[in-house]
Design an enzyme around this catalytic site. Structure first.
Site, mmCIF file in Angstrom:
data_model
loop_
_atom_site.group_PDB
_atom_site.id
_atom_site.type_symbol
_atom_site.label_atom_id
_atom_site.label_comp_id
_atom_site.label_asym_id
_atom_site.label_seq_id
_atom_site.Cartn_x
_atom_site.Cartn_y
_atom_site.Cartn_z
ATOM 1 N N HIS A 8 -0.509 1.916 5.067
ATOM 2 C CA HIS A 8 -1.725 2.710 5.252
ATOM 3 C C HIS A 8 -2.856 1.870 5.841
ATOM 4 C CE1 HIS A 8 -2.284 1.193 0.991
ATOM 5 N NE2 HIS A 8 -3.497 0.936 1.453
ATOM 6 N N HIS A 81 -9.323 -1.980 5.274
ATOM 7 C CA HIS A 81 -8.194 -2.914 5.196
ATOM 8 C C HIS A 81 -6.941 -2.306 5.800
ATOM 9 C CE1 HIS A 81 -7.479 -0.565 1.414
ATOM 10 N NE2 HIS A 81 -6.223 -0.790 1.683
ATOM 11 N N GLU A 130 -3.781 -6.022 2.720
ATOM 12 C CA GLU A 130 -3.104 -5.702 1.470
ATOM 13 C C GLU A 130 -1.601 -5.828 1.697
ATOM 14 O OE1 GLU A 130 -3.979 -1.784 -0.050
ATOM 15 O OE2 GLU A 130 -2.590 -1.969 -1.732
#
Lengths: 149, 149
Positions: A8, A81, A130
């Site tokens: 994502h 992010h 991440e």
């Protein structure tokens, strides 16, 4: 390690309600998941599906939310992010540690229910990154879809 | 219109050479395409594949490059834009115009060889948004992959 799917793109927003309206009405997203709170991370979260990935909408939960500073600098919100999947979170963490990359906090359970950690953007080409262990559960339990099954 | 695949995340960098090393050695990307210049857009471009999407590395080409300002504010580089596919670029353009969204310049040919345009981040939740017509050509001609074929 091998570069896994872009699970994502994290997008900060001052209001998930308004962002959901934007993604539904302006961007014509057809699958928008139910928002939920992650008090331990200080954020309210809502996933918007694209056919191949997801947008993770993030609204601050409380004044000490980790995204409060981002929204002070970017009051309208924006890209926060990138999240990439790996098959083995501990192997990935060890590898980034060996490379001298700064890891932000402990490995913890992320919004998809699998272990995650964050890497410092200054060690990652300016990108808050991440790293997330690929979920094993089927789509309806994790918010993931066909391409990853 | 219907929200199409997240074709790529545009990432600005002061050096594609260094960014390619980062994506190969730190992120373990196995497919990194040949960099190429797009003088009409003022950028040098290099696509890095993930299993489901791409990272589009962008290095300024010339002092008046449209990403020069971004790199002044973010000298290390970082997330620059998100690109979503649509089946019909002209229909999408008309729709965003009707919604009163500011479109940045004319529709032009993008890095994948299909028409694209950009939308102003202030009208798009803080995200500089590229809209791209889905390529019809096979993977080896356009840099696209299995999930979109």
């Amino acid at each position: 390690m091998k570069l896994g799917p872009l699970n994502h793109v994290g997008v900060a927003t001052p209001s998930i309600d308004e962002a959901v309206t934007f993604w539904r009405e302006t961007m014509c997203a057809s699958v928008i998941h139910e928002p939920f709170d992650m008090p331990e991370q200080g954020v309210r979260v809502c996933f918007v599906d694209t056919p191949n990935s997801q947008i993770e909408l993030l609204e601050p939960l409380g004044a000490d939310s980790p995204i409060a500073g981002f929204l002070e600098k970017n009051p309208q919100g924006g890209q926060h992010h990138l999240c990439f999947e790996v098959p083995d979170i501990e192997a990935a963490r060890s590898r980034f540690e060996e490379l001298g990359k700064r890891i932000l906090g402990p490995t913890r359970i992320g919004a998809h229910g699998t272990p995650i950690f964050f890497l410092h953007p200054k060690d990652m080409g300016g990108i808050l990154t991440e790293i997330m262990e690929t979920p094993e559960k089927p789509a309806d339990e994790t918010g993931k879809f066909a391409w990853a099954q």
